[in-house]
Design an enzyme around this catalytic site. Structure first.
Site, mmCIF file in Angstrom:
data_model
loop_
_atom_site.group_PDB
_atom_site.id
_atom_site.type_symbol
_atom_site.label_atom_id
_atom_site.label_comp_id
_atom_site.label_asym_id
_atom_site.label_seq_id
_atom_site.Cartn_x
_atom_site.Cartn_y
_atom_site.Cartn_z
ATOM 1 N N GLY A 197 0.294 -14.767 -13.788
ATOM 2 C CA GLY A 197 0.800 -13.520 -14.344
ATOM 3 C C GLY A 197 -0.183 -12.894 -15.305
ATOM 4 C CB CYS A 210 14.424 -12.076 -17.212
ATOM 5 S SG CYS A 210 14.009 -10.900 -18.519
ATOM 6 C CE LYS A 253 8.138 -15.833 -12.099
ATOM 7 N NZ LYS A 253 8.681 -15.447 -13.411
ATOM 8 N N GLY A 307 2.749 -20.816 -15.154
ATOM 9 C CA GLY A 307 2.722 -20.879 -16.616
ATOM 10 C C GLY A 307 1.354 -21.190 -17.163
ATOM 11 C CG ASP A 308 0.742 -21.252 -20.588
ATOM 12 O OD1 ASP A 308 1.268 -20.125 -20.645
ATOM 13 O OD2 ASP A 308 1.105 -22.213 -21.291
ATOM 14 N N PRO A 317 5.638 -11.523 -10.699
ATOM 15 C CG PRO A 317 7.929 -12.048 -10.670
ATOM 16 C CD PRO A 317 6.570 -12.627 -10.408
HETATM 17 C C1 LIG Z 1 4.942 -8.298 -19.485
HETATM 18 C C2 LIG Z 1 5.646 -9.322 -18.644
HETATM 19 C C3 LIG Z 1 6.644 -8.928 -17.780
HETATM 20 C C4 LIG Z 1 7.313 -9.888 -16.996
HETATM 21 N N1 LIG Z 1 8.254 -9.462 -16.095
HETATM 22 C C5 LIG Z 1 8.809 -10.363 -15.245
HETATM 23 C C6 LIG Z 1 9.668 -9.933 -14.197
HETATM 24 O O1 LIG Z 1 9.913 -8.740 -13.989
HETATM 25 N N2 LIG Z 1 10.214 -10.905 -13.402
HETATM 26 C C7 LIG Z 1 9.944 -12.239 -13.578
HETATM 27 O O2 LIG Z 1 10.456 -13.074 -12.824
HETATM 28 N N3 LIG Z 1 9.122 -12.658 -14.549
HETATM 29 C C8 LIG Z 1 8.534 -11.765 -15.357
HETATM 30 N N4 LIG Z 1 7.630 -12.176 -16.289
HETATM 31 C C9 LIG Z 1 7.249 -13.607 -16.335
HETATM 32 C C10 LIG Z 1 6.024 -13.868 -15.428
HETATM 33 O O3 LIG Z 1 6.327 -13.615 -14.082
HETATM 34 C C11 LIG Z 1 5.548 -15.325 -15.566
HETATM 35 O O4 LIG Z 1 6.587 -16.176 -15.201
HETATM 36 C C12 LIG Z 1 5.111 -15.643 -16.997
HETATM 37 O O5 LIG Z 1 4.317 -14.608 -17.542
HETATM 38 C C13 LIG Z 1 4.324 -16.966 -17.057
HETATM 39 O O6 LIG Z 1 3.183 -16.893 -16.241
HETATM 40 P P1 LIG Z 1 1.716 -16.608 -16.862
HETATM 41 O O7 LIG Z 1 1.492 -17.620 -17.958
HETATM 42 O O8 LIG Z 1 0.776 -16.776 -15.696
HETATM 43 O O9 LIG Z 1 1.741 -15.224 -17.409
HETATM 44 C C14 LIG Z 1 6.973 -11.263 -17.102
HETATM 45 C C15 LIG Z 1 5.963 -11.640 -17.986
HETATM 46 C C16 LIG Z 1 5.294 -10.699 -18.750
HETATM 47 C C17 LIG Z 1 4.195 -11.148 -19.660
#
Ligand SMILES: Cc1cc2nc3c(=O)[nH]c(=O)nc-3n(C[C@H](O)[C@H](O)[C@H](O)COP(=O)(O)O)c2cc1C
Length: 325
Positions: free
Chosen positions: A233, A109, A147, A210-211, A22
């Site tokens: 993400g 969040c 989450k 994460g990452d 998300p």
């Molecule tokens: C722009 C942005 C918006 C996000 N919005 C949400 C959200 O609405 N709900 C949520 O649970 N996490 C949110 N996250 C966190 C991501 O779901 C994820 O946990 C985080 O980016 C780490 O994963 P990644 O390294 O693959 O990006 C957001 C992250 C980013 C960068």
């Protein structure tokens, strides 16, 4: 211990399975649709939506477009944030009536605006209330997942993860950072592995996050850290091929990349007429158009586009320029 939900899509997923994270203002219906078309992950999450907002007469019409989805995105999970169990009960019932396959509770969040409301990662410090929220959302009959992060001010996996597991969510996603770390440093996959060992005994699907940069990275991390699923993400922004078993964005013919950009812009315009302003697509364009010769100039032109037709015209002109060279 509360009873778990009846069998749901969570129980039928392959191992490892892949989820689109998300992401607020990113994983809207246009992006999710493109994602499903190019390289469909096993589970797709919406951006988070305020449970309180959905329960307010004034807020609800503004938020409903965020809960639009196309059947090609299934299984699709609606994510909500808030802190009032009754509001989660109502939001989850709405998700059920809209045809969602599951509901996810945001316990991660780190943003001030969300923390001020006592929601998101702030709830890590209120496990009793989280249990009430999960129970209230389960009244919808949908599978309810959570989450979260590894802690609020410091890592508390050994305490927090068993508390969550005792609530019998349909799945647990763990982002390997605390609230305090926000997005700094690297996600700690050793903490994720420790949580995975705790959750394994419960039979609840456990997702590490994460990452993660690619599908190959996801496969390696699933194996190394013992998680059932991987959530991606940021690496999916401007790169729906990140979930593809064989195709990579860097090896893609440029024509295909540009077709995707134009299609994405078209969906955005069509799905959100007058609701979102077209410049909202710019962050996607920025990520799509990177790491190739001429990307910078093209990006500079694209971010000035105000309609999908303008995006198309700029890209066609760029391609003509390349062909002439
Ligand atoms: C722009 C942005 C918006 C996000 N919005 C949400 C959200 O609405 N709900 C949520 O649970 N996490 C949110 N996250 C966190 C991501 O779901 C994820 O946990 C985080 O980016 C780490 O994963 P990644 O390294 O693959 O990006 C957001 C992250 C980013 C960068």
């Amino acid at each position: 211990m509360q009873s778990s939900c009846t069998e749901s899509f969570w129980d039928t997923l392959p191992r490892p399975f892949f989820c689109l994270a998300p992401m607020s203002k990113i994983t809207d219906c246009a992006m999710r649709r493109i994602q499903a078309m190019r390289a469909k992950p096993d589970v797709i999450f919406t951006e988070f939506v305020s449970a309180a907002g959905l329960c307010s007469k004034k807020g609800r019409p503004n938020l409903l477009p965020d809960l639009g989805f196309d059947p090609t995105e299934r299984p699709i999970v609606a994510q909500f944030f808030g802190r009032v169990p009754e509001q989660f009960c109502a939001a989850a019932a709405l998700a059920r009536d809209l045809g969602f396959d599951g509901v996810d509770i945001n316990l991660g969040c780190p943003d001030k605006s969300v923390l001020k409301q006592g929601s998101g990662s702030g709830l890590i410090r209120e496990p009793g209330l989280v249990a009430e929220i999960v129970l209230a959302a389960k009244e919808s009959g949908l599978p309810v997942s959570v989450k979260t992060r590894t802690g609020y001010s410091h890592e508390i996996v050994d305490e927090w993860i068993p508390q969550l597991a005792a609530m019998r969510p349909a799945a647990i996603t763990l982002h390997g950072r605390t609230r305090r770390e926000r997005f700094q440093g690297s996600a700690n996959w050793e903490h994720i592995a420790r949580a995975a060992r705790i959750v394994r005994a419960t039979g609840i699907p456990f997702i590490g996050n994460g990452d993660v940069t690619s599908r190959a990275d996801a496969m390696a991390k699933a194996e190394a850290y013992g998680v059932d699923g991987i959530m991606i993400g940021r690496a999916a922004i401007g790169n729906p091929w990140v979930f593809h078993p064989t195709q990579t964005k860097s090896a893609l013919p440029q024509r295909e990349l540009f077709e995707t950009v134009m299609e994405h812009a078209g969906f955005y315009e069509k799905l959100y007429p007058r609701i979102k302003s077209f410049p909202g697509i710019r962050k996607h364009l920025h990520h799509y158009v990177a790491d190739f010769n001429g990307a910078r100039a093209l990006r500079a032109a694209l971010v000035r586009a105000n309609t999908a037709d303008e995006v198309r015209a700029i890209i066609e002109a760029h391609l003509e320029g390349i062909e002439r060279e």
